[in-house]
Design a protein around this motif. Structure first.
Motif, PDB file in Angstrom:
ATOM      1  N   ILE A 240       0.820  -1.215   0.000  1.00 27.15           N
ATOM      2  CA  ILE A 240       0.000   0.000   0.000  1.00 27.15           C
ATOM      3  C   ILE A 240       0.857   1.270   0.000  1.00 27.15           C
ATOM      4  O   ILE A 240       0.377   2.361   0.290  1.00 27.15           O
ATOM      5  CB  ILE A 240      -0.966   0.028   1.197  1.00 27.15           C
ATOM      6  CG1 ILE A 240      -0.178   0.056   2.520  1.00 27.15           C
ATOM      7  CG2 ILE A 240      -1.943  -1.133   1.144  1.00 27.15           C
ATOM      8  CD1 ILE A 240      -1.031   0.370   3.729  1.00 27.15           C
ATOM      9  N   LYS A 241       2.124   1.113  -0.352  1.00 26.30           N
ATOM     10  CA  LYS A 241       3.047   2.244  -0.299  1.00 26.30           C
ATOM     11  C   LYS A 241       2.573   3.409  -1.164  1.00 26.30           C
ATOM     12  O   LYS A 241       2.666   4.568  -0.769  1.00 26.30           O
ATOM     13  CB  LYS A 241       4.438   1.784  -0.742  1.00 26.30           C
ATOM     14  CG  LYS A 241       5.515   2.825  -0.536  1.00 26.30           C
ATOM     15  CD  LYS A 241       6.931   2.283  -0.672  1.00 26.30           C
ATOM     16  CE  LYS A 241       7.104   0.981  -1.352  1.00 26.30           C
ATOM     17  NZ  LYS A 241       8.518   0.555  -1.419  1.00 26.30           N
ATOM     18  N   LYS A 242       2.035   3.116  -2.340  1.00 27.20           N
ATOM     19  CA  LYS A 242       1.601   4.199  -3.225  1.00 27.20           C
ATOM     20  C   LYS A 242       0.374   4.915  -2.667  1.00 27.20           C
ATOM     21  O   LYS A 242       0.203   6.126  -2.878  1.00 27.20           O
ATOM     22  CB  LYS A 242       1.340   3.662  -4.628  1.00 27.20           C
ATOM     23  CG  LYS A 242       2.615   3.264  -5.364  1.00 27.20           C
ATOM     24  CD  LYS A 242       2.375   2.935  -6.820  1.00 27.20           C
ATOM     25  CE  LYS A 242       3.686   2.628  -7.528  1.00 27.20           C
ATOM     26  NZ  LYS A 242       3.494   2.365  -8.980  1.00 27.20           N
ATOM     27  N   LEU A 243      -0.469   4.192  -1.959  1.00 25.08           N
ATOM     28  CA  LEU A 243      -1.594   4.846  -1.283  1.00 25.08           C
ATOM     29  C   LEU A 243      -1.096   5.802  -0.211  1.00 25.08           C
ATOM     30  O   LEU A 243      -1.580   6.935  -0.081  1.00 25.08           O
ATOM     31  CB  LEU A 243      -2.516   3.798  -0.649  1.00 25.08           C
ATOM     32  CG  LEU A 243      -3.588   3.172  -1.530  1.00 25.08           C
ATOM     33  CD1 LEU A 243      -4.228   1.982  -0.820  1.00 25.08           C
ATOM     34  CD2 LEU A 243      -4.653   4.196  -1.903  1.00 25.08           C
ATOM     35  N   SER A 244      -0.116   5.358   0.569  1.00 20.73           N
ATOM     36  CA  SER A 244       0.422   6.216   1.631  1.00 20.73           C
ATOM     37  C   SER A 244       1.143   7.420   1.044  1.00 20.73           C
ATOM     38  O   SER A 244       1.109   8.515   1.604  1.00 20.73           O
ATOM     39  CB  SER A 244       1.355   5.426   2.554  1.00 20.73           C
ATOM     40  OG  SER A 244       2.539   5.045   1.887  1.00 20.73           O
ATOM     41  N   THR A 245       1.809   7.230  -0.115  1.00 18.72           N
ATOM     42  CA  THR A 245       2.470   8.354  -0.767  1.00 18.72           C
ATOM     43  C   THR A 245       1.443   9.399  -1.196  1.00 18.72           C
ATOM     44  O   THR A 245       1.664  10.602  -1.049  1.00 18.72           O
ATOM     45  CB  THR A 245       3.273   7.872  -1.992  1.00 18.72           C
ATOM     46  OG1 THR A 245       4.295   6.973  -1.555  1.00 18.72           O
ATOM     47  CG2 THR A 245       3.914   9.045  -2.721  1.00 18.72           C
TER      48      THR A 245
END
Length: 286
Positions: A240-245
């Motif tokens: 979910i890294k891109k969501l957090s970014t």
């Protein structure tokens, strides 16, 4: 430190100070991150979350040095205080230097000089002042749309999107109206950024469902149809890294309301423009 580097460090320092001062009052974006983390934990206890996201491009090493420079300046700050004018902070260094800054770090005034904190440049001429309204995400943050939770519609052959749109997956009424104006624009590339920001934990859960779906074509259809009920089959382990970014970008830009649009020139708009094609083509603030 040269003038450009110093402006960049001051602008980052301002953001650090401002966000520290307003962390209690301005909880919407951080709540979005917390909800996303919790939603991910609820699905997989072994998922590792990276709250800083992936800066990508050339923003990593340079960005780290910028933050180091900014923190090194903290020792020089004697005091800082929000002023009784909306969105304005005053900082004074130990040598008496005064800096006025907008709470989003966008405008800084020091010694009679005016700086564009987001674009990291000086504002001297009328042209500079007009250009200050433009702030491209990749130039301001060193983060590409490709590093964010983006779905693409329209002309997918283009190297970069004509428009980036932040949307909350549960804002179905607004999304229906917005997508009705976006879908017909077949000659434009539009990046739809999945942004669980304004509808709390339920939005975070829905965002994870869509982003972690095995069938991403289905996810896009559900999003465009403003379907908030159908649950797609999801991956057991999901990054979910891109969501957090994406949420991190909303924190920096202090986005509180969605939808939020940024065109390829760097012009920003809150809500739905009367004419989306006109906004896409708009290269300066009217």
């Amino acid at each position: 430190m040269n003038i450009k580097a110093r402006v960049r460090a001051i602008s980052t320092l301002c953001l650090l100070l401002v966000h520290a001062q307003s962390s209690v009052a301005n909880t919407g974006n951080s709540a979005g991150l917390d909800a996303l983390v919790q939603a991910n934990k609820d699905v997989s206890a072994t998922q590792k979350f990276h709250p800083t996201g992936n800066t990508g491009g050339n923003g990593g090493e340079d960005g780290n040095q910028l933050i180091k420079d900014a923190f090194s300046m903290l020792d020089d700050i004697k005091w800082s205080q929000a002023l009784p004018v909306k969105g304005l902070v005053m900082m004074v260094s130990k040598d008496g230097t005064q800096v006025l800054a907008s709470t989003d770090g966008r405008i800084l005034i020091k010694g009679g000089q005016v700086f564009d904190g987001w674009n990291r440049s000086m504002i001297i001429t009328e042209a500079n002042a007009k250009a200050a309204w433009l702030a491209k995400i990749d130039k301001t943050l060193g983060v590409s749309v490709k590093d964010m939770s983006a779905y693409y519609i329209g002309d997918l052959s283009k190297p970069e999107p004509d428009l980036a749109v932040f949307v909350d997956p549960l804002s179905s009424d607004l999304n229906k109206k917005l997508f009705a104006s976006l879908i017909p624009l077949k000659d434009k590339q539009i990046a739809i950024l999945l942004t669980p920001l304004v509808n709390g934990k339920l939005a975070a859960v829905r965002a994870r469902q869509l982003w972690c779906a095995k069938d991403q074509d289905q996810s896009l259809r559900l999003l465009l149809d403003a379907d908030t009920v159908t649950e797609p089959e999801t991956l057991e382990n999901c990054d979910i890294k891109k969501l957090s970014t994406t949420i991190g970008v909303t924190q920096f830009l202090q986005i509180q309301r969605l939808p939020y649009l940024v065109n390829s020139y760097g012009l920003h708009y809150i809500g739905i423009p009367a004419s989306v094609p006109t906004f896409i083509a708009q290269s300066e603030k009217k």
